[in-house]
Design a protein around this motif. Structure first.
Motif, mmCIF file in Angstrom:
data_model
loop_
_atom_site.group_PDB
_atom_site.id
_atom_site.type_symbol
_atom_site.label_atom_id
_atom_site.label_comp_id
_atom_site.label_asym_id
_atom_site.label_seq_id
_atom_site.Cartn_x
_atom_site.Cartn_y
_atom_site.Cartn_z
ATOM 1 N N LEU A 220 0.831 -1.211 0.000
ATOM 2 C CA LEU A 220 0.000 0.000 0.000
ATOM 3 C C LEU A 220 0.865 1.260 0.000
ATOM 4 C CD1 LEU A 220 -2.799 1.296 0.179
ATOM 5 C CD2 LEU A 220 -2.656 1.091 2.670
ATOM 6 N N VAL A 221 1.928 1.230 0.799
ATOM 7 C CA VAL A 221 2.836 2.389 0.843
ATOM 8 C C VAL A 221 3.495 2.610 -0.507
ATOM 9 C CG1 VAL A 221 4.959 3.275 1.866
ATOM 10 C CG2 VAL A 221 3.230 2.228 3.328
ATOM 11 N N HIS A 222 4.000 1.536 -1.120
ATOM 12 C CA HIS A 222 4.662 1.661 -2.419
ATOM 13 C C HIS A 222 3.676 2.078 -3.510
ATOM 14 C CE1 HIS A 222 7.888 -0.548 -0.354
ATOM 15 N NE2 HIS A 222 8.684 -0.082 -1.303
ATOM 16 N N ALA A 223 2.461 1.558 -3.450
ATOM 17 C CA ALA A 223 1.457 1.950 -4.452
ATOM 18 C C ALA A 223 1.119 3.433 -4.322
ATOM 19 C CB ALA A 223 0.193 1.105 -4.277
ATOM 20 N N THR A 224 1.033 3.924 -3.096
ATOM 21 C CA THR A 224 0.772 5.354 -2.887
ATOM 22 C C THR A 224 1.917 6.198 -3.424
ATOM 23 O OG1 THR A 224 -0.496 4.810 -0.894
ATOM 24 C CG2 THR A 224 0.216 7.097 -1.166
ATOM 25 N N MET A 225 3.151 5.778 -3.185
ATOM 26 C CA MET A 225 4.312 6.517 -3.680
ATOM 27 C C MET A 225 4.357 6.534 -5.200
ATOM 28 S SD MET A 225 7.206 5.224 -0.955
ATOM 29 C CE MET A 225 8.511 6.107 -1.810
ATOM 30 N N VAL A 226 4.029 5.393 -5.813
ATOM 31 C CA VAL A 226 4.008 5.336 -7.281
ATOM 32 C C VAL A 226 2.937 6.256 -7.834
ATOM 33 C CG1 VAL A 226 3.516 3.844 -9.251
ATOM 34 C CG2 VAL A 226 4.996 3.025 -7.418
ATOM 35 N N LEU A 227 1.762 6.279 -7.199
ATOM 36 C CA LEU A 227 0.678 7.147 -7.657
ATOM 37 C C LEU A 227 1.065 8.620 -7.546
ATOM 38 C CD1 LEU A 227 -2.243 7.542 -8.600
ATOM 39 C CD2 LEU A 227 -2.948 7.439 -6.194
ATOM 40 N N LEU A 228 1.690 9.006 -6.448
ATOM 41 C CA LEU A 228 2.125 10.396 -6.280
ATOM 42 C C LEU A 228 3.203 10.771 -7.294
ATOM 43 C CD1 LEU A 228 2.253 10.644 -2.365
ATOM 44 C CD2 LEU A 228 0.508 11.563 -3.904
ATOM 45 N N CYS A 229 4.093 9.832 -7.596
ATOM 46 C CA CYS A 229 5.126 10.094 -8.607
ATOM 47 C C CYS A 229 4.510 10.315 -9.984
ATOM 48 C CB CYS A 229 6.126 8.946 -8.648
ATOM 49 S SG CYS A 229 7.198 8.837 -7.202
ATOM 50 N N VAL A 230 3.508 9.495 -10.310
ATOM 51 C CA VAL A 230 2.840 9.641 -11.604
ATOM 52 C C VAL A 230 2.135 10.993 -11.685
ATOM 53 C CG1 VAL A 230 0.974 8.751 -13.052
ATOM 54 C CG2 VAL A 230 2.579 7.170 -11.978
ATOM 55 N N ILE A 231 1.461 11.383 -10.599
ATOM 56 C CA ILE A 231 0.770 12.675 -10.583
ATOM 57 C C ILE A 231 1.756 13.823 -10.761
ATOM 58 C CG2 ILE A 231 -0.586 14.242 -9.128
ATOM 59 C CD1 ILE A 231 -1.919 11.788 -7.920
ATOM 60 N N ALA A 232 2.946 13.705 -10.170
ATOM 61 C CA ALA A 232 3.934 14.779 -10.255
ATOM 62 C C ALA A 232 4.613 14.833 -11.615
ATOM 63 C CB ALA A 232 4.981 14.600 -9.150
ATOM 64 N N VAL A 233 4.866 13.668 -12.220
ATOM 65 C CA VAL A 233 5.653 13.609 -13.454
ATOM 66 C C VAL A 233 4.775 13.741 -14.701
ATOM 67 C CG1 VAL A 233 7.190 12.125 -14.825
ATOM 68 C CG2 VAL A 233 7.471 12.272 -12.354
ATOM 69 N N PHE A 234 3.499 13.345 -14.599
ATOM 70 C CA PHE A 234 2.646 13.314 -15.791
ATOM 71 C C PHE A 234 2.512 14.662 -16.481
ATOM 72 C CE2 PHE A 234 -1.449 13.366 -18.012
ATOM 73 C CZ PHE A 234 -1.253 12.296 -18.880
ATOM 74 N N PRO A 235 2.366 15.805 -15.772
ATOM 75 C CA PRO A 235 2.305 17.089 -16.501
ATOM 76 C C PRO A 235 3.553 17.374 -17.331
ATOM 77 C CG PRO A 235 1.506 17.351 -14.266
ATOM 78 C CD PRO A 235 2.085 15.984 -14.345
ATOM 79 N N ILE A 236 4.715 16.981 -16.821
ATOM 80 C CA ILE A 236 5.946 17.182 -17.592
ATOM 81 C C ILE A 236 5.936 16.290 -18.833
ATOM 82 C CG2 ILE A 236 8.463 17.024 -17.507
ATOM 83 C CD1 ILE A 236 8.303 17.545 -14.531
ATOM 84 N N TYR A 237 5.509 15.048 -18.649
ATOM 85 C CA TYR A 237 5.421 14.150 -19.803
ATOM 86 C C TYR A 237 4.436 14.679 -20.832
ATOM 87 C CZ TYR A 237 3.926 10.184 -22.615
ATOM 88 O OH TYR A 237 3.583 9.383 -23.671
ATOM 89 N N TRP A 238 3.286 15.195 -20.376
ATOM 90 C CA TRP A 238 2.274 15.716 -21.302
ATOM 91 C C TRP A 238 2.816 16.938 -22.053
ATOM 92 C CZ3 TRP A 238 -2.051 13.438 -22.847
ATOM 93 C CH2 TRP A 238 -2.972 14.208 -23.581
ATOM 94 N N MET A 239 3.597 17.764 -21.378
ATOM 95 C CA MET A 239 4.197 18.919 -22.038
ATOM 96 C C MET A 239 5.144 18.470 -23.150
ATOM 97 S SD MET A 239 6.728 21.788 -20.353
ATOM 98 C CE MET A 239 7.978 20.513 -20.031
ATOM 99 N N VAL A 240 5.987 17.502 -22.854
ATOM 100 C CA VAL A 240 6.943 17.017 -23.861
ATOM 101 C C VAL A 240 6.213 16.338 -25.013
ATOM 102 C CG1 VAL A 240 8.896 15.475 -24.260
ATOM 103 C CG2 VAL A 240 8.763 16.780 -22.138
#
Length: 291
Positions: free
Chosen positions: A30-50
């Motif tokens: 659960l902890v790792h899944a939460t961390m992965v979800l937060l990472c995706v939320i943080a990185v996805f706008p940068i990916y969408w920009m590129v």
């Protein structure tokens, strides 16, 4: 009584030792899944920009995660419409020199406030702390008038000099300087060292972590500066990259493809700095209390 105390202290260790392995496993998942979800939320706008920077105009508003036919047309358009490379160079110079000046002026001021004994030292420190609470927008017009009279309009020097000293730099290095062992400084004075030698040969090498943190924060802050360059710049050749991004946002509509391409180019130096100095960047935000 001693036996009951020993049983009480041993109880947590015993309960931890006999914990259900399945519950521990699911807790970690659960902890790792939460961390992965937060990472995706943080990185996805940068990916969408590129990804959007490679899309054609008719694909900009599609929900495809990657363009069907990637193209460099947006980058060519940006490089042809504005001197993007010149703006990136200007921004790098302004940010680098501003960060260096923050470190030097903050180091001098912090050393004077901590090691020199002069009247109203606490008052001076309090005034510096109060000036940190004043937004730059309040002092922007007086600075503009002064820069105009000094002939600094539309120059890189005009973008740098008003930010040469910062209260944040003084306050940050003041705390680091104050925690420096006094015994080492007294021993150096007994050996005949003056203030200049003590500052550069003894204190500065031992404050490299704080100085690096301050330099990183000052560089990022100067890189993202928008209002002061917008007020001072007159020609696009002497402007910074943040002003270049605004040129793709018009009243008729935004050029989203070129805007995403220009934003990607503007983000690359900061992302490169973060990639190379990842640990130092994180420590700088932790030490300064910024998020």
């Amino acid at each position: 009584m001693t036996t009951s105390l020993e049983m009480t202290l041993a109880a947590p260790a015993s309960s931890t030792r006999h914990a259900n392995p399945a519950s521990v496993k699911w807790g970690r998942l659960l902890v790792h899944a939460t961390m992965v979800l937060l990472c995706v939320i943080a990185v996805f706008p940068i990916y969408w920009m590129v990804a959007s920077s490679f899309k054609a105009e008719n694909e900009i508003f599609s929900l495809d995660l990657w363009p069907q036919s990637p193209s460099l047309d947006n980058y060519r358009f940006v490089l042809n419409q504005i001197p993007m490379l010149r703006m990136l160079a200007n921004t790098t110079i302004v940010a680098g020199v501003t960060a260096a000046l923050h470190v030097v002026t903050g180091l001098f001021a912090a050393y004077a406030l901590v090691r020199w004994r002069f009247p109203f030292a606490r008052v001076v420190y309090g005034l510096i702390a109060l000036s940190w609470l004043v937004p730059f927008q309040v002092t922007m017009i007086p600075n503009y008038v002064l820069a105009s009279k000094l002939g600094l309009l539309d120059t890189l020097a005009g973008l740098i000099i008003p930010h040469a000293a910062a209260a944040f730099a003084v306050l940050m290095l003041f705390q680091a300087m104050k925690s420096f062992p006094t015994e080492i400084i007294e021993a150096a004075r007994m050996d005949g060292a003056g203030h200049w030698r003590i500052l550069w040969d003894i204190i500065t090498p031992n404050l490299r972590a704080s100085l690096a943190s301050l330099a990183i924060l000052a560089f990022i802050s100067a890189w993202n500066e928008y209002f002061w360059p917008l007020l001072l710049s007159r020609s696009i050749e002497n402007s910074v990259v943040q002003i270049g991004l605004q040129m793709f946002m018009t009243q008729e509509g935004n050029l989203w493809g070129p805007l995403m391409a220009a934003s990607t180019l503007a983000s690359l130096p900061i992302l490169l700095v973060y990639g190379v100095l990842q640990r130092q960047v994180i420590e700088s935000f932790m030490k300064s209390g910024l998020r």
